[in-house]
Design an enzyme around this catalytic site. Structure first.
Site, PDB file in Angstrom:
ATOM      1  CG  HIS A   1       5.452   4.375  -3.402  1.00 49.12           C
ATOM      2  ND1 HIS A   1       4.894   5.828  -3.423  1.00 49.12           N
ATOM      3  CD2 HIS A   1       5.482   3.352  -3.365  1.00 49.12           C
ATOM      4  CE1 HIS A   1       3.941   5.831  -2.640  1.00 49.12           C
ATOM      5  NE2 HIS A   1       3.728   3.925  -2.666  1.00 49.12           N
TER       6      HIS A   1
ATOM      7  CG  ASP B   1       4.776   8.739  -6.147  1.00 52.64           C
ATOM      8  OD1 ASP B   1       5.638   7.589  -5.826  1.00 52.64           O
ATOM      9  OD2 ASP B   1       3.594   8.769  -6.269  1.00 52.64           O
TER      10      ASP B   1
ATOM     11  CG  ASP C   1       0.441   4.859  -0.256  1.00 53.37           C
ATOM     12  OD1 ASP C   1       1.924   3.948  -0.954  1.00 53.37           O
ATOM     13  OD2 ASP C   1      -0.916   5.030  -0.857  1.00 53.37           O
TER      14      ASP C   1
ATOM     15  CD  GLU D   1       2.520   2.930  -5.821  1.00 56.35           C
ATOM     16  OE1 GLU D   1       2.325   2.049  -5.843  1.00 56.35           O
ATOM     17  OE2 GLU D   1       2.345   4.269  -5.747  1.00 56.35           O
ATOM     18  CD  GLU D   2       0.391   6.796  -4.116  1.00 59.92           C
ATOM     19  OE1 GLU D   2      -0.470   6.008  -4.652  1.00 59.92           O
ATOM     20  OE2 GLU D   2       0.407   6.691  -2.541  1.00 59.92           O
TER      21      GLU D   2
ATOM     22  CG  HIS E   1      -4.512   7.729  -2.341  1.00 62.39           C
ATOM     23  ND1 HIS E   1      -4.854   7.396  -3.433  1.00 62.39           N
ATOM     24  CD2 HIS E   1      -3.344   7.297  -1.074  1.00 62.39           C
ATOM     25  CE1 HIS E   1      -3.771   6.058  -3.902  1.00 62.39           C
ATOM     26  NE2 HIS E   1      -2.861   6.313  -2.930  1.00 62.39           N
TER      27      HIS E   1
END
Length: 384
Positions: A79, A81, A141, A175-176, A380
């Protein structure tokens, strides 16, 4: 290869792609197209075929087979994003060569990445670490996953002596915020099975993940001048705190591990008149997951009986389910990845994901899709 991988990764993380859970568009943020257009051009330049970028920011491409026999068509998905949990609009990486187990001071404010707090750092003695500047997300990520895929495709094109079947590439937005495959066309993608390249440390291989839903709790209070509030005021802030206190304390993320699920409050807003609580609810076991949803529903009913009808309004929304149910019937896809790691002297770590990937939903859309590590940690947050 190391320099090529590093340079590509640094290029990708310099592009802001944070998604926005409050947006109703696809993609949720237009700047995700900034990275998508870069990837689109690179894929064409590499020589992949059927390269497409649609209006919803989904990229697909094909590396043709170079063998005569029929072999399964496999896919790789990452992904574009990054998480909206903290700033990530100007990610700046610090490179530590030949790491020797020391504390890493990330910036002039003294923010420190320490193996005392993150002991997994000690697994990478002698290697190169890529860390944040302690102020933003890094973006590994899942730009580490994108980098893996792009460099692998480039390598295969440059080394045609390596025989392979047809390979499909997919890059997704959002996705996030749980919408990564909302508009993913599995039939167009055309793979028989796939792997998301997304997640943790070297060797991780996952075909189990949480069942997941979101819970939004709206609280209607009654604001009265505090001097005349006796037996009249209903303080939405106090009621929100009471609601949260009645959820099981030992089922918070900070007290759970392995297959244990949780209720996680991710946002609280409000004043006396109105308040709002936002949760994510997770559990690997489907029955326990359903019980958690029943519990928070019954808690809402209890609070309405206590404070008056319609004081509390609950919105529950399923996000994804445990892919294990879809992957186990075709377990060879896990075995294939495990064997590939062992050929590279990587010790496979088959563990449950304490989260989710696009692959969880893709598995329920007819595309079995376990997850392979991307080498990142501490997602994150500013210690990524």
């Amino acid at each position: 290869m190391k320099d090529a991988i590093l340079n590509r990764f640094l290029k990708y993380i310099s592009i802001d792609t944070q998604s926005d859970e409050n947006s109703e568009t696809t993609p949720s943020t237009k700047h995700q197209f900034d990275l998508a257009k870069v990837l689109y051009d690179e894929l064409i330049e590499m020589g992949l075929q059927n390269v497409s970028l649609d209006e919803n920011c989904y990229i697909m491409a094909t590396l043709p087979s170079n063998v005569d026999k029929k072999v399964p068509i496999i896919g790789f998905v990452s992904h574009m994003d990054t998480s909206p949990d903290m700033p990530g609009n100007a990610s700046t990486a610090c490179i530590i060569e030949n790491y020797q187990g020391e504390h890493v001071v990330l910036n002039e404010e003294g923010v420190t990445l320490s193996p005392k707090d993150f002991p997994e750092m000690l697994e990478y003695i002698g290697q190169t670490l890529i860390v944040t500047d302690g102020k933003t997300l890094l973006g590994a990520d899942d730009k580490a996953g994108i980098t893996e895929i792009m460099n692998a495709m480039e390598y295969l094109i440059q080394h045609p002596e390596i025989k392979h079947g047809e390979i499909k590439i997919g890059f997704t937005p959002d996705e996030e915020v749980g919408r990564g495959v909302d508009k993913f066309d599995v039939q167009k993608f055309g793979a028989e099975f796939a792997y998301t390249m997304d997640g943790g440390g070297i060797g991780e291989l996952e075909y189990e993940n949480f069942n997941a839903c979101s819970a939004k709790v709206y609280i209607q209070g009654l604001n009265i001048h505090p001097g005349y509030a006796k037996n009249k005021m209903k303080n939405a802030i106090i009621m929100a705190a009471e609601f949260n206190s009645l959820l099981p304390v030992d089922e918070r993320p900070e007290y759970t591990q392995d297959y244990e699920g949780f209720y996680h409050v991710v946002k609280i807003e409000g004043a006396v008149e109105k308040a709002y609580l936002q949760y994510i609810i997770r559990d690997h076991d489907r029955a326990k997951f359903d019980k958690k949803k029943v519990f928070i529903t019954e808690l809402t009913d209890y609070m309405n009986k206590r404070y008056g009808d319609k004081t509390f309004t609950l919105e529950l929304k399923d996000q994804y389910f445990n892919m294990r149910e879809m992957v186990e019937p075709v377990y060879h896809v896990v075995e294939t990845a495990r064997e590939a790691m062992e050929l590279l002297d990587i010790k496979p770590k088959i563990v449950p994901i304490r989260g989710g990937t696009d692959g969880a939903r893709l598995s329920y859309m007819g595309l079995p899709c376990p997850n392979i590590f991307a080498g990142g940690h501490n997602f994150h947050g500013k210690f990524e």
